[in-house]
Scaffold this motif. Structure first.
Motif, mmCIF file in Angstrom:
data_model
loop_
_atom_site.group_PDB
_atom_site.id
_atom_site.type_symbol
_atom_site.label_atom_id
_atom_site.label_comp_id
_atom_site.label_asym_id
_atom_site.label_seq_id
_atom_site.Cartn_x
_atom_site.Cartn_y
_atom_site.Cartn_z
ATOM 1 N N PHE A 16 0.843 -1.199 0.000
ATOM 2 C CA PHE A 16 0.000 0.000 0.000
ATOM 3 C C PHE A 16 0.880 1.251 0.000
ATOM 4 O O PHE A 16 1.846 1.329 0.783
ATOM 5 N N THR A 17 0.541 2.207 -0.860
ATOM 6 C CA THR A 17 1.312 3.456 -0.890
ATOM 7 C C THR A 17 0.369 4.656 -0.839
ATOM 8 O O THR A 17 -0.804 4.549 -1.211
ATOM 9 N N GLY A 47 4.446 8.546 10.139
ATOM 10 C CA GLY A 47 3.028 8.188 10.295
ATOM 11 C C GLY A 47 2.629 7.075 9.354
ATOM 12 O O GLY A 47 1.917 6.143 9.725
ATOM 13 N N LEU A 48 3.132 7.129 8.118
ATOM 14 C CA LEU A 48 2.788 6.085 7.133
ATOM 15 C C LEU A 48 3.375 4.739 7.540
ATOM 16 O O LEU A 48 2.711 3.706 7.462
ATOM 17 N N ALA A 49 4.606 4.766 8.010
ATOM 18 C CA ALA A 49 5.243 3.507 8.438
ATOM 19 C C ALA A 49 4.480 2.918 9.624
ATOM 20 O O ALA A 49 4.177 1.727 9.661
ATOM 21 N N TYR A 54 3.532 0.528 2.733
ATOM 22 C CA TYR A 54 4.762 -0.011 2.116
ATOM 23 C C TYR A 54 5.607 1.129 1.566
ATOM 24 O O TYR A 54 6.840 1.080 1.607
ATOM 25 N N GLY A 55 4.911 2.161 1.043
ATOM 26 C CA GLY A 55 5.690 3.205 0.388
ATOM 27 C C GLY A 55 4.987 4.537 0.321
ATOM 28 O O GLY A 55 3.832 4.684 0.740
ATOM 29 N N VAL A 56 5.726 5.489 -0.256
ATOM 30 C CA VAL A 56 5.230 6.863 -0.386
ATOM 31 C C VAL A 56 5.548 7.358 -1.791
ATOM 32 O O VAL A 56 6.571 6.961 -2.380
ATOM 33 N N GLY A 88 12.046 2.640 6.445
ATOM 34 C CA GLY A 88 11.949 1.458 5.580
ATOM 35 C C GLY A 88 10.953 1.617 4.448
ATOM 36 O O GLY A 88 10.665 0.685 3.698
ATOM 37 N N LEU A 89 10.410 2.826 4.271
ATOM 38 C CA LEU A 89 9.418 3.045 3.203
ATOM 39 C C LEU A 89 10.121 3.122 1.842
ATOM 40 O O LEU A 89 11.234 3.643 1.728
ATOM 41 N N LYS A 90 9.429 2.627 0.817
ATOM 42 C CA LYS A 90 9.933 2.686 -0.562
ATOM 43 C C LYS A 90 9.268 3.836 -1.304
ATOM 44 O O LYS A 90 8.230 4.362 -0.849
ATOM 45 N N VAL A 91 9.819 4.189 -2.459
ATOM 46 C CA VAL A 91 9.218 5.222 -3.323
ATOM 47 C C VAL A 91 8.976 4.603 -4.696
ATOM 48 O O VAL A 91 9.802 4.710 -5.591
ATOM 49 N N PRO A 92 7.843 3.893 -4.883
ATOM 50 C CA PRO A 92 7.614 3.214 -6.179
ATOM 51 C C PRO A 92 7.293 4.168 -7.321
ATOM 52 O O PRO A 92 7.516 3.856 -8.478
ATOM 53 N N MET A 93 6.721 5.322 -6.998
ATOM 54 C CA MET A 93 6.248 6.227 -8.050
ATOM 55 C C MET A 93 6.622 7.663 -7.717
ATOM 56 O O MET A 93 6.578 8.091 -6.572
ATOM 57 N N ALA A 94 6.970 8.415 -8.751
ATOM 58 C CA ALA A 94 7.176 9.862 -8.618
ATOM 59 C C ALA A 94 6.405 10.544 -9.733
ATOM 60 O O ALA A 94 6.056 9.919 -10.739
ATOM 61 N N THR A 95 6.106 11.815 -9.520
ATOM 62 C CA THR A 95 5.338 12.549 -10.515
ATOM 63 C C THR A 95 5.746 14.018 -10.466
ATOM 64 O O THR A 95 6.507 14.424 -9.580
#
Ligand code: DIG
Ligand code: MN
Ligand code: MN
Length: 398
Positions: A16-17, A47-49, A54-56, A88-95
């Motif tokens: 989930f991101t 807060g997300l972790a 899973y990511g941001v 430990g959060l991942k960054v799957p997408m950027a815009t």
């Protein structure tokens, strides 16, 4: 609330991101200012972790202020990468934000001013460099300002051509960098522009096929954006999946006929959310979607910061509950029997239609197909849908 099987857990494969702009939304709207403090990116990551994400994801200007110097940019990125590491959060997408600054008032890639288009392309390249630095594999493009209020402004064919030129330029540039980035184009019919070009996922799927490097480009459908014009998100996403073009997805909730509400996932059209999750999870037989489950949504303006995290947890819990219900629904023997019943002629007759041949044509011509007999049969969809609704309402606990 005690932990249960519907709590998100990245270590069990939940991906989930959330965008920084979603949980970081301070609640301002066109009729009122912010109602809660604007949290720093590092606090949002914590807060997300804690919530189990899973990511941001991020726009360039969610992290780097517009016009920041190279030194300021590097310092901010270094601090952000430290917070990514510690959470430990991942960054799957950027815009890229190609919609806030006044320079984009008449569009970015579709602006009639080629200088603005060049500026937008340069900004997108800088945002992709940031994304790659943070580990992003997908770059979303949402053309919020690519549109018109009066179509006296330009022929839409010019807009389409200019957008194609910009995407072809950028995909070629990505290839020159040796990156394996994929582009995901996000449609929306209107807001903030009176009408936005390439208004739905269907429009985008055709536009992509006209691009020079179409293989690098897919779609990022959003629930609210397909629902705003009264379209089915399930049908749009299914068509994207069938074309192997579902490169990313924006999950949220939306009441039909409203402005873009970006509500908590599943909080409005729960049945549509159920069938969407069923598609993404592949419980009906097709392969599942393998990308992140991204929530492009924000908490009600009524909420404080604690309410923002309730919102984030609610998005993920609802998704997991629906995934569980969809799996149980598709394992239900009565559901399977009704679907089999409706496809009983598939083997014998369906095969004949799969590819043309003179033998197949002869066989088709010889079939005994009496329309009165074919017409005289029900499909048992009332029972099938009642079963779906009962799963949604929490019956059939396995
Ligand atoms: C709005 O739905 C858009 C922007 O928030 C962003 O560019 C994109 C990311 O998913 N969605
Ligand atoms: Mn939206
Ligand atoms: Mn979106």
């Amino acid at each position: 609330m005690s932990p249960d099987r519907y709590d998100p857990d990245p270590s069990c494969g939940d991906r989930f991101t959330f965008g920084l702009w979603t949980v970081g939304n301070p609640g301002a709207d066109p009729f009122g200012g912010p109602v809660r403090p604007r949290l720093e990116p590092e606090a949002l990551l914590e807060g997300l972790a804690a919530a189990g994400a899973y990511g941001v994801n991020l726009h360039d200007n969610d992290l780097i202020p517009f016009g920041a110097t190279a030194g300021e940019r590097d310092r901010i990125v270094a601090g952000f990468r430290k917070a990514l590491e510690s959470t430990g959060l991942k960054v799957p997408m950027a815009t890229t934000n190609l919609f806030s600054h006044a320079v984009f008032r008449d569009g970015a890639f579709s602006s009639s001013d080629a200088q603005v288009r060049a500026f937008a392309v340069r900004k997108a390249m800088a945002a992709m460099e940031l994304g790659v630095e943070l580990g992003a594999e997908t770059i979303v493009f949402w053309g919020g300002r690519e549109g018109s209020e009066t179509d006296a402004c330009r022929d839409p064919r010019d807009a389409i051509r200019w957008m194609r030129e910009c995407f072809d330029f950028l995909t070629s540039w990505v290839q020159d960098q040796g990156w394996s980035l994929r582009f995901a184009l996000e449609a929306k019919p209107n807001e903030p522009r009176g009408d936005i070009y390439l208004a739905t996922t269907g429009h985008m799927l055709h536009f992509i096929e006209t691009l020079e490097h179409a293989e690098m480009v897919g779609v990022n459908p959003e629930v609210a954006h397909e629902n705003m014009p009264g379209l089915s998100m399930v049908h749009g996403v299914a068509q994207a999946m069938e074309a192997d073009k579902l490169f990313h997805i924006d999950l949220n909730g939306q009441k039909i006929g409203r402005y873009d509400q970006d509500l908590r996932f599943g909080s409005e059209d729960l049945k549509g959310a159920f069938f969407l999750v069923r598609l993404l999870e592949g419980t009906g037989g097709y392969p599942a979607y393998s990308g992140p489950r991204h929530f492009d949504a924000h908490a009600y303006r009524t909420e404080d910061v604690a309410g923002v995290w309730d919102f984030a947890k609610g998005c993920m819990r609802t998704y997991k509950i629906l995934a569980h219900r969809a799996k149980a629904f598709d394992l239900n023997s009565e559901v399977q029997e009704i679907l089999r019943f409706n496809r009983r002629a598939e083997k014998e007759v369906g095969e004949l239609l799969k590819s043309y041949s003179s033998a197949g044509l002869e066989a088709i011509q010889k079939l005994d197909l009496d329309p009165e007999i074919l017409a005289d049969r029900g499909h048992r969809y009332e029972r099938l849908d009642q079963l779906a609704m009962e799963y949604l309402m929490g019956l059939h606990h396995e």
